[in-house]
Design a protein around this motif. Structure first.
Motif, short mmCIF file in Angstrom:
data_model
loop_
_atom_site.label_atom_id
_atom_site.label_comp_id
_atom_site.label_asym_id
_atom_site.label_seq_id
_atom_site.Cartn_x
_atom_site.Cartn_y
_atom_site.Cartn_z
N LEU A 179 0.84 -1.19 0.00
CA LEU A 179 0.00 0.00 0.00
C LEU A 179 0.88 1.25 0.00
N ASP A 180 0.53 2.21 -0.84
CA ASP A 180 1.33 3.42 -0.95
C ASP A 180 0.42 4.60 -1.31
N ALA A 181 0.35 5.58 -0.41
CA ALA A 181 -0.50 6.74 -0.67
C ALA A 181 -0.08 7.48 -1.93
N ARG A 182 1.18 7.38 -2.31
CA ARG A 182 1.64 8.06 -3.53
C ARG A 182 0.91 7.54 -4.76
N ASN A 183 0.48 6.30 -4.70
CA ASN A 183 -0.25 5.68 -5.81
C ASN A 183 -1.75 5.76 -5.64
N GLY A 184 -2.20 6.48 -4.63
CA GLY A 184 -3.64 6.60 -4.38
C GLY A 184 -4.22 5.44 -3.60
N ASP A 185 -3.36 4.59 -3.02
CA ASP A 185 -3.86 3.44 -2.28
C ASP A 185 -4.53 3.83 -0.96
N VAL A 186 -4.10 4.93 -0.36
CA VAL A 186 -4.62 5.37 0.93
C VAL A 186 -4.93 6.87 0.83
N GLU A 187 -6.14 7.25 1.26
CA GLU A 187 -6.54 8.65 1.21
C GLU A 187 -7.16 9.07 2.55
N LEU A 188 -6.92 10.34 2.91
CA LEU A 188 -7.54 10.95 4.08
C LEU A 188 -8.74 11.78 3.66
N GLU A 189 -9.80 11.76 4.48
CA GLU A 189 -10.93 12.67 4.31
C GLU A 189 -11.51 12.65 2.89
N VAL A 190 -12.06 11.54 2.51
CA VAL A 190 -12.67 11.40 1.19
C VAL A 190 -14.12 11.85 1.26
N ASP A 191 -14.49 12.77 0.39
CA ASP A 191 -15.84 13.34 0.41
C ASP A 191 -16.90 12.30 0.04
N ILE A 192 -17.95 12.26 0.81
CA ILE A 192 -19.16 11.50 0.46
C ILE A 192 -20.30 12.51 0.47
N GLY A 193 -20.80 12.84 -0.70
CA GLY A 193 -21.85 13.83 -0.81
C GLY A 193 -22.93 13.41 -1.77
N GLU A 194 -23.78 14.34 -2.09
CA GLU A 194 -24.91 14.05 -2.96
C GLU A 194 -24.44 13.58 -4.34
N SER A 195 -23.36 14.16 -4.83
CA SER A 195 -22.89 13.78 -6.17
C SER A 195 -22.47 12.32 -6.22
N GLU A 196 -21.87 11.80 -5.13
CA GLU A 196 -21.46 10.40 -5.09
C GLU A 196 -22.69 9.48 -5.11
N ILE A 197 -23.74 9.87 -4.40
CA ILE A 197 -24.96 9.06 -4.40
C ILE A 197 -25.64 9.12 -5.76
N ARG A 198 -25.68 10.29 -6.36
CA ARG A 198 -26.28 10.41 -7.68
C ARG A 198 -25.51 9.60 -8.72
N ASP A 199 -24.20 9.60 -8.62
CA ASP A 199 -23.40 8.79 -9.55
C ASP A 199 -23.70 7.30 -9.38
N GLN A 200 -23.89 6.90 -8.14
CA GLN A 200 -24.14 5.48 -7.86
C GLN A 200 -25.45 5.01 -8.49
N TYR A 201 -26.43 5.92 -8.62
CA TYR A 201 -27.76 5.55 -9.14
C TYR A 201 -28.08 6.29 -10.44
N SER A 202 -27.05 6.59 -11.20
CA SER A 202 -27.21 7.37 -12.43
C SER A 202 -27.99 6.64 -13.52
#
Length: 359
Positions: free
Chosen positions: A191-214
């Motif tokens: 695992l390496d954050a440089r490669n995007g394997d680990v992220e802090l504070e990832v947004d979960i908002g309305e756009s993520e829900i809308r994308d899930q049910y697009s």
């Protein structure tokens, strides 16, 4: 000068009460006297506010931690991330003559702090002297973890995490838990954050829900978003962001996850047992994550908390699934929804200790 004298009297009173030893008193006085004027003003203010905790902080933390927290080492006291080098823990040097961005000065953990944010940061670090449980229990270790993550590529949201810290023990514990969790995952082989394997504070908002049910029409998606807010707060919750997101396969406590979303709950065993309000809030947050497509959820608690209250925690997995099933019924009962909506209610919620993540 009056503030200097008041601070020194507070230190002596702490010694007279036996709260600090003679050696610790001498250390606190020396470190205070070697601060430049801005640092002294900040420490005077904190001593007037928190008393013995500030004296304890000055006498028992490492010199570079103390200097970092209270020395003005750039605009508004703190320069940009990575702008200065760290002192050795057994050395202390006055910084009165250092230029604002000297590479020989203390290592400041976060950049761009406003005056109020810097004040909160100082208050939280001083309040940490009362922390005895959890993944990080002292300001020196906290400082080391923040500085370590700052040195690693991939943690671009670290400054926002620290800037949001409230000026109390709760604020310290929140950031301590989240950063410890991120470091524990990033320390894993593969695992390496440089490669995007680990992220802090990832947004979960309305756009993520809308994308899930697009794939559904707008009326249906609107119903999903609106009814999730009614049923379990949804994206209107005060904090629905994922603390730490792992975008790769990882094993935790013998269980393999494909791409888990992790929540830090740095609760103490000396506090009250799990309350209905507290666990309901966590259930709602996890339900929002699941609605947005996160179906592998990990919740980390201190080992001390799980030893005391682990058997009294609710079955979060069942509660999240019930939330999602209820939402699906609500949406399909809406006369404006033409299609039958299928919400994924197959969610895995795993409770672990911070130490189990670190292994």
């Amino acid at each position: 000068m009056a503030d200097d004298a008041a601070t020194q009297r507070a230190m002596v009173r702490a010694w007279e009460r036996g709260d600090v030893s003679t050696k610790e008193l001498a250390t606190a006085l020396r470190r205070y006297n070697e601060l430049h004027s801005n640092g002294k003003v900040a420490f005077d203010k904190e001593t007037a506010r928190s008393g013995d905790d500030a004296v304890d902080f000055a006498s028992r933390t490492e010199s570079d931690t103390f200097e970092t927290v209270f020395s003005a080492c750039g605009p508004r006291g703190v320069p940009s991330l990575g702008a200065a080098g760290s002192l050795q823990s057994d050395q202390y040097h006055a910084v009165e003559t250092l230029p604002p961005h000297s590479h020989n000065g203390p290592r400041c953990p976060v950049g761009g702090l406003s005056d109020s944010e810097r004040d909160d940061y100082q208050r939280a670090l001083v309040a940490s002297t009362d922390v005895s449980e959890g993944p990080i229990t002292d300001p020196d270790e906290f400082h080391d973890v923040i500085a370590d993550l700052d040195d690693r590529d991939g943690f671009d949201d670290l400054d926002e995490t620290v800037r949001a810290m409230s000026g109390d023990e709760k604020g310290f514990k929140r950031v301590a838990g989240e950063t410890h969790l991120a470091k524990s995952f990033d320390d894993r082989d593969g695992l390496d954050a440089r490669n995007g394997d680990v992220e802090l504070e990832v947004d979960i908002g309305e756009s993520e829900i809308r994308d899930q049910y697009s794939s559904y029409d707008d009326d249906t998606v609107n119903a999903i978003v609106d009814k999730s807010t009614t049923r379990f707060k949804g994206v209107d919750a005060a904090d629905s962001d994922v603390d730490v997101k792992v975008n790769s396969e990882v094993e935790v406590n013998g269980q393999t996850f494909e791409s888990p979303a992790a929540e830090s709950k740095n609760w103490g065993s000396s506090g009250p047992p799990p309350s209905i309000r507290g666990t309901d809030s966590l259930t709602n947050k996890l339900s929002t994550w699941a609605l947005a497509g996160e179906d592998e959820l990990v919740v980390a608690f201190p080992k001390e908390y799980l030893d005391a209250y682990g058997d009294r925690l609710p079955d979060f997995e069942t509660r999240v699934e019930n939330n999602l099933q209820g939402l699906e019924r609500d949406v399909n009962a809406d006369p404006d929804v033409q299609d039958t909506v299928d919400i994924n209610t197959d969610v895995d919620v795993t409770v672990v200790s911070y130490s189990e993540v670190r292994q």
